[in-house]
Design a protein around this motif. Structure first.
Motif, PDB file in Angstrom:
ATOM      1  N   ARG A  35      -4.567   4.000   4.856  1.00 39.13           N
ATOM      2  CA  ARG A  35      -5.366   3.407   3.774  1.00 39.13           C
ATOM      3  C   ARG A  35      -6.839   3.812   3.889  1.00 39.13           C
ATOM      4  O   ARG A  35      -7.567   3.815   2.904  1.00 39.13           O
ATOM      5  CB  ARG A  35      -5.245   1.873   3.808  1.00 39.13           C
ATOM      6  CG  ARG A  35      -3.844   1.386   3.495  1.00 39.13           C
ATOM      7  CD  ARG A  35      -3.686  -0.073   3.866  1.00 39.13           C
ATOM      8  NE  ARG A  35      -4.317  -0.969   2.914  1.00 39.13           N
ATOM      9  CZ  ARG A  35      -3.686  -1.585   1.922  1.00 39.13           C
ATOM     10  NH1 ARG A  35      -2.395  -1.364   1.744  1.00 39.13           N
ATOM     11  NH2 ARG A  35      -4.323  -2.393   1.112  1.00 39.13           N
ATOM     12  N   ALA A  66      -9.383   2.980  -3.899  1.00 38.28           N
ATOM     13  CA  ALA A  66      -9.104   1.670  -3.276  1.00 38.28           C
ATOM     14  C   ALA A  66      -8.332   0.750  -4.212  1.00 38.28           C
ATOM     15  O   ALA A  66      -7.494  -0.044  -3.767  1.00 38.28           O
ATOM     16  CB  ALA A  66     -10.418   1.020  -2.853  1.00 38.28           C
ATOM     17  N   LEU A  79      -4.574   0.228  -4.033  1.00 32.59           N
ATOM     18  CA  LEU A  79      -3.967  -0.398  -2.854  1.00 32.59           C
ATOM     19  C   LEU A  79      -3.618  -1.877  -3.055  1.00 32.59           C
ATOM     20  O   LEU A  79      -2.952  -2.473  -2.219  1.00 32.59           O
ATOM     21  CB  LEU A  79      -4.903  -0.253  -1.650  1.00 32.59           C
ATOM     22  CG  LEU A  79      -5.108   1.190  -1.175  1.00 32.59           C
ATOM     23  CD1 LEU A  79      -6.193   1.271  -0.114  1.00 32.59           C
ATOM     24  CD2 LEU A  79      -3.796   1.742  -0.621  1.00 32.59           C
ATOM     25  N   ILE A  80      -4.127  -2.485  -4.112  1.00 37.66           N
ATOM     26  CA  ILE A  80      -3.803  -3.898  -4.365  1.00 37.66           C
ATOM     27  C   ILE A  80      -3.287  -4.032  -5.795  1.00 37.66           C
ATOM     28  O   ILE A  80      -3.973  -3.654  -6.747  1.00 37.66           O
ATOM     29  CB  ILE A  80      -5.031  -4.792  -4.136  1.00 37.66           C
ATOM     30  CG1 ILE A  80      -5.376  -4.787  -2.645  1.00 37.66           C
ATOM     31  CG2 ILE A  80      -4.790  -6.206  -4.626  1.00 37.66           C
ATOM     32  CD1 ILE A  80      -6.570  -5.575  -2.265  1.00 37.66           C
TER      33      ILE A  80
END
Lengths: 254, 415
Positions: free
Chosen positions: B213, B222, B225-226
């Motif tokens: 990551r 980024a 990633l969520i």
């Protein structure tokens, strides 16, 4: 060799590498956070008769939001992992329990109900989630820091309430925690050394816990900021690494 | 190669030694560090006397009683703060004994007490043997700002087993609880439940690739990633955790409706009324001869009573010196203090009623060195202690020596 096989092996190696990084970081955090906690708020954690409604809910959250804030800064800004606080607090709890079980209970025979540690896990999970949902460390400081302070006492009251039952012992009124302290001799910490409530919040009609939690939450907010900055700009910094393009010709050739 | 093998063997040996130390028995202790404090501190602050332990061999569950007196010397060393806020400690390496109670001047000591400078106090401590072993136990006065001031101690042997040992007390709500494990199951269950929340949250995230990551975030991706599902799970975790804490508190409030805060106060305790004294005594000068390990001092004694008086004993820092010329005044091995030896007093005749006489007292003893009471190493060369005078009926008059300067004699000419 098929590409898929190489890919699978690469993933397996990466996973093992993950495990090494996670475990070594976890061990380092246990050591660092536990030592920090013992130095700045140790006695409130060690002894049930220090777990009062005035100083304990102030000192413990303020001093323990430090490492979670710094680790959040690294894990969030560099890895987008909203687990910094939980990771820290689980490490702290693990270290504390090893200490209390082996040292306090195993070696010196203090009963576990005298020396059990507090827990920060619920507050830590909430702090991580506030950071994840807002994605902003200042909002996390303001909202998460407040929740951190407010959640601490209710989380732990569930465990310590039984030790606040009243007892008449040898003609004196004492709580169960006071009697445990009295009977299970703690030579190096005489009674007057305890930093517990002494009835000085006279303006608040006995509402000590709420005032303590409010103050604790406010200072937790303030503490979060420098520790986040320290984590982000010191531990999470990659300024020591240079890009390939910026490297000198000698280095490139080497 | 040989070096490597030796190094490995050395490391293995060190590890084995560490393991043996860690796994070694914890039912024996050889020292408590009584002698670590400075001599002037032990001689000029609190002097314990008449100390008695009810025995030296006990079974688990037996009571041990310690009784005695102590005096806070009237001239307290300026170097040590005197707050008077005191806690009469029972020292033992961990709770191998349970302190059932300490009484000072017949008053139960539930909290710290305010004691007076120059005051004499009588105490009693009852302790119950809890764990088998060979334990040093003793009395100590802890004073706020001054620290621990150590009294006499002995080694006791406790036989039996801790298994089945209980410590029941009755609460004001009428239920009897065993303090050995009261509240423990509740504490363990709550710790486990809250820890599982943390482990689940951690597992939810660490089940994914971790170090890779770093590269994704560095590449500016980024947000990938969520996911939205992650956020939903997070909301459930947060609300669930806060809800659980709230429900647990409601249940706790109904289970324990009557609780009190930790009790904290200070009680003033008046000293014993002064005993009638039949003597006035003042130390004129004192020397310590280093080669012969001898403290000698001259004391001017005025007998104000109607019976002849003799100097029977000098006690300081839990070391007793006895005037063995007095019949029956000999050392008893059951005394908890350290035997300093015989006092040599010149002239040895009693001080007659109304008489004023200068006595030279010589205390030659290796204990000055053994107990680290040789003050010429320290910044303050003054000694203190209690002089015990006695008349033929056995009535005692106690005089405190609180602040006498000592001149060391080294016995050699130094170049």
């Amino acid at each position: 060799m098929q590409y898929s096989q190489v890919d699978a092996e690469a993933k397996a190696v990466a996973r093992k590498f993950d495990l090494v990084v996670i475990m070594s970081t976890f061990l380092a955090l246990i050591a660092g956070f536990h030592v920090h906690q013992m130095l700045v708020a140790g006695d409130w954690s060690f002894w049930v008769d220090w777990k009062d409604r005035n100083w304990w809910p102030i000192v413990a959250p303020i001093m323990e939001i430090t490492f979670p804030a710094a680790v959040q800064a690294v894990l969030w800004t560099r890895f987008r992992m909203p687990i910094g606080a939980t990771f820290c607090c689980l490490g702290l709890l693990f270290g504390e329990w090893m200490n209390r079980y082996i040292n306090f209970n195993g070696w010196t025979h203090y009963p576990l109900n005298f020396v059990f540690p507090e827990t920060f896990i619920p507050a830590a999970v909430v702090l991580d989630i506030v950071l994840m949902l807002t994605g902003n460390w200042i909002v996390t400081a303001l909202v998460g820091g407040e929740l951190w302070g407010w959640l601490f006492y209710p989380t732990n009251w569930v465990m310590i309430a039984p030790y606040h039952l009243p007892v008449e012992y040898q003609g004196s009124l004492m709580s169960v925690a006071d009697v445990i302290n009295y009977m299970y001799v703690r030579t190096s910490t005489p009674e007057y050394l305890r930093i517990v409530e002494t009835g000085t919040m006279r303006s608040f009609a006995g509402g000590v816990t709420g005032v303590a939690a409010f103050f604790s939450a406010f200072v937790s907010v303030c503490m979060y900021v420098p520790w986040w900055l320290m984590g982000a700009h010191f531990f999470g910094s990659t300024k020591f690494f240079k890009t390939y393009e910026s490297a000198s010709t000698e280095v490139k050739h080497a | 190669m040989r070096k490597r093998v030796m190094r490995m063997m050395g490391r293995a040996g060190a590890l084995a030694l560490l393991g043996m130390i860690l796994a070694g028995p914890t039912n024996r202790l050889w020292a408590l560090g009584e002698k670590s404090q400075e001599g002037f501190l032990r001689m000029r602050t609190v002097i314990f006397y008449d100390t008695q332990f009810s025995g030296r061999k006990f079974k688990v569950g037996d009571d041990m009683t310690v009784t005695g007196k102590f005096q806070l010397l009237p001239i307290w060393p300026k170097e040590i703060a005197f707050s008077g806020i005191s806690w009469l400690n029972f020292f033992v390496p961990g709770p191998q004994f349970l302190r059932e109670g300490t009484w000072i001047n017949n008053r139960f000591m539930s909290c710290s007490e305010l004691l007076e400078l120059g005051g004499t106090y009588e105490y009693k401590t009852i302790a119950k043997a809890r764990y088998p072993g060979h334990w040093p136990v003793g009395i100590m006065l802890s004073m706020k700002d001054a620290g621990p001031l150590i009294g006499p101690s002995i080694y006791v042997d406790v036989e039996g087993s801790h298994e089945g040992f209980t410590n029941p007390i009755k609460t004001l709500l009428g239920n009897t609880i065993n303090l050995e494990d009261y509240g423990q199951s509740r504490m363990l269950i709550w710790t486990l439940v809250t820890t599982l929340i943390g482990v689940a949250w951690l597992g939810f995230w660490l089940g994914r690739p971790f170090t890779s990551r770093l590269g994704v975030v560095a590449a500016g991706r980024a947000k990938e990633l969520i996911s939205g599902a992650d956020k939903t799970v997070a909301v459930i975790f947060a609300l669930g955790t806060i809800g659980l804490v709230a429900v647990a508190n409601v249940m706790t409030a109904s289970q324990f409706p009557h609780t009190i805060p930790i009790q904290e106060t200070i009680i003033r305790n008046e000293p014993l009324p002064p005993e009638p004294s039949r003597v006035e005594a003042k130390v004129l000068d004192a020397t310590y001869d280093v080669p012969s390990r001898t403290l000698a001092f001259r004391v001017e004694v005025h007998n104000t009573g109607d019976r002849p008086l003799v100097l029977k004993e000098f006690t300081t820092a839990n070391v007793r010196f006895l005037n063995e010329q007095i019949p029956g005044n000999t050392w008893n091995p059951d005394f908890p203090e350290v035997y300093g030896g015989a006092m040599k007093i010149t002239p040895s005749e009693p001080v007659a009623p109304g008489e004023t006489k200068v006595l030279e007292v010589v205390l030659a003893s290796a204990e000055w060195e053994n107990q680290r009471l040789t003050m010429y190493h320290e910044t303050t060369n003054r000694f203190g202690g209690l002089l015990f005078f006695s008349d033929p009926t056995g009535a005692r008059s106690i005089i405190a020596v609180a602040d006498q300067l000592v001149i060391p004699r080294f016995g050699v000419t130094q170049m």
